[in-house]
Design an enzyme around this catalytic site. Sequence first.
Site, PDB file in Angstrom:
ATOM      1  N   GLU A 276      -0.614  -2.249   5.249  1.00 45.36           N
ATOM      2  CA  GLU A 276       0.341  -2.096   6.355  1.00 45.36           C
ATOM      3  C   GLU A 276       0.207  -0.718   6.989  1.00 45.36           C
ATOM      4  O   GLU A 276       0.293  -0.583   8.211  1.00 45.36           O
ATOM      5  CB  GLU A 276       1.772  -2.308   5.858  1.00 45.36           C
ATOM      6  CG  GLU A 276       2.831  -2.257   6.944  1.00 45.36           C
ATOM      7  CD  GLU A 276       3.277  -0.842   7.310  1.00 45.36           C
ATOM      8  OE1 GLU A 276       3.539  -0.587   8.502  1.00 45.36           O
ATOM      9  OE2 GLU A 276       3.349   0.012   6.410  1.00 45.36           O
TER      10      GLU A 276
ATOM     11  N   ASP B 127       0.800  -1.216   0.000  1.00 41.44           N
ATOM     12  CA  ASP B 127       0.000   0.000   0.000  1.00 41.44           C
ATOM     13  C   ASP B 127       0.834   1.269   0.000  1.00 41.44           C
ATOM     14  O   ASP B 127       1.991   1.297   0.440  1.00 41.44           O
ATOM     15  CB  ASP B 127      -0.976   0.014   1.172  1.00 41.44           C
ATOM     16  CG  ASP B 127      -0.320  -0.248   2.526  1.00 41.44           C
ATOM     17  OD1 ASP B 127       0.741  -0.902   2.568  1.00 41.44           O
ATOM     18  OD2 ASP B 127      -0.881   0.204   3.552  1.00 41.44           O
TER      19      ASP B 127
END
Length: 425
Positions: free
Chosen positions: A151, A84
């Site tokens: 994350e 991400d």
Amino acid sequence: MASPAPAQDLRQAIRQDMPQLLELYRDLHANPELSMQETRSAGLMADAARELGFTVTTGVGGTGVVAVLENGPGPVLMLRADMDALPVEEQTGLPFASRARGTTREGLATAIMHACGHDTHMAAWVGTARRLVALRSQWSGTLVMIAQPGEETSQGAKAMLEDGLFTRFPKPTHAIAFHDSATLPAGMIGYSDGPALANVDSVDMTVFGVGGHGAAPHTTRDPIVLASRIVTSLQTLVSRELDPLDSAVVTVGSFQAGTKHNIISDEARLLITVRSYTPEIRRQLLDGIARIARGEAIAAGVPEDRMPRVTVREAEATPATVNSDDLTRATAERFRTHFGAERVRQVRPVMAGEDFGRYRIAEPGLQSLMFWVGGVPQARWDAAQRDGTVLPSLHSPFWAPEPDPTISTAVEAMTVAALGVLGRQ
């Protein structure tokens, strides 16, 4: 542990892969995706693993990818990369800079940037998979490579675990990951013994008072004054209640109250970040925040039904990432042998958070390691050491790791670390 692949041979093979890996990196950098929305990135990771012969499962924990390669008896090693990006508008000036936009889970329209270097993680993940497939005659065991979503919001590891990561797929005996570093020169490797990254908690506090006219404060219980006392008292949690050799942070990041000059509001809101390395210190800090809030409210004469409300956002909490002693020391020694001692450095733990630590908590016997790979261009790092220039940090709109040495070093280090676990004796 088995002897490492000859350094020069491995380095030469990685150099041949680098044009494609850099092309992938530039693509990922230009097309970042927000947490739990990493559909395109996951597709690229899944396709790369399938082409190499892995058995690939997508959609694990949302957009997560699990790629499994069985290669005889032996340990089960999990290698992880996160996918991400962040709601940050890029200001690096790179020719492949992100122009992507999206919407956060809170509904905020935003620019998107790989300001934490997860694009280097993904490119190195693919490069490591290639090398380990090419070297499969030198190792035995099962390789589980995961591309993890979310994350940055501390959702991804939990979501993958809840979706059966350790039950639907081979349960790992070892887990290894790396993170690019904005404090080490490109190509340098850093590691920490024990805690590497911190417990991170977000705490919301609503401080209630009794509102009224600013000209008649005696008729009120001013929540701004009370909240200010709480902010000041919170500083003693670290400075006066913890052992000086323990590390922790309690920071009030937001103080919101009032609407007009001459109105005493009836509430104030504090947003607090709390960081520590052990469960015991974490609990002490969180309990201390609630105790101080209540104590100051009692001292201010706030009625019982208006006591402060303290909420720990447990769903967003990130546990500390703690490196396993045996795996860390053995891998660090392998790094020194392979790269030379001058490229391997023991570094202090940092107070940033990383949900990689969830895997070891879910499986207490798991041997786990996260290490750092420097990304700062050498010339910029040298200049900063001379004149004290502050370098861009991770999450900065100016952070841009030097791609070639960062990715090539990461591939080499991850391959060496993996062979240390899986290598034939």
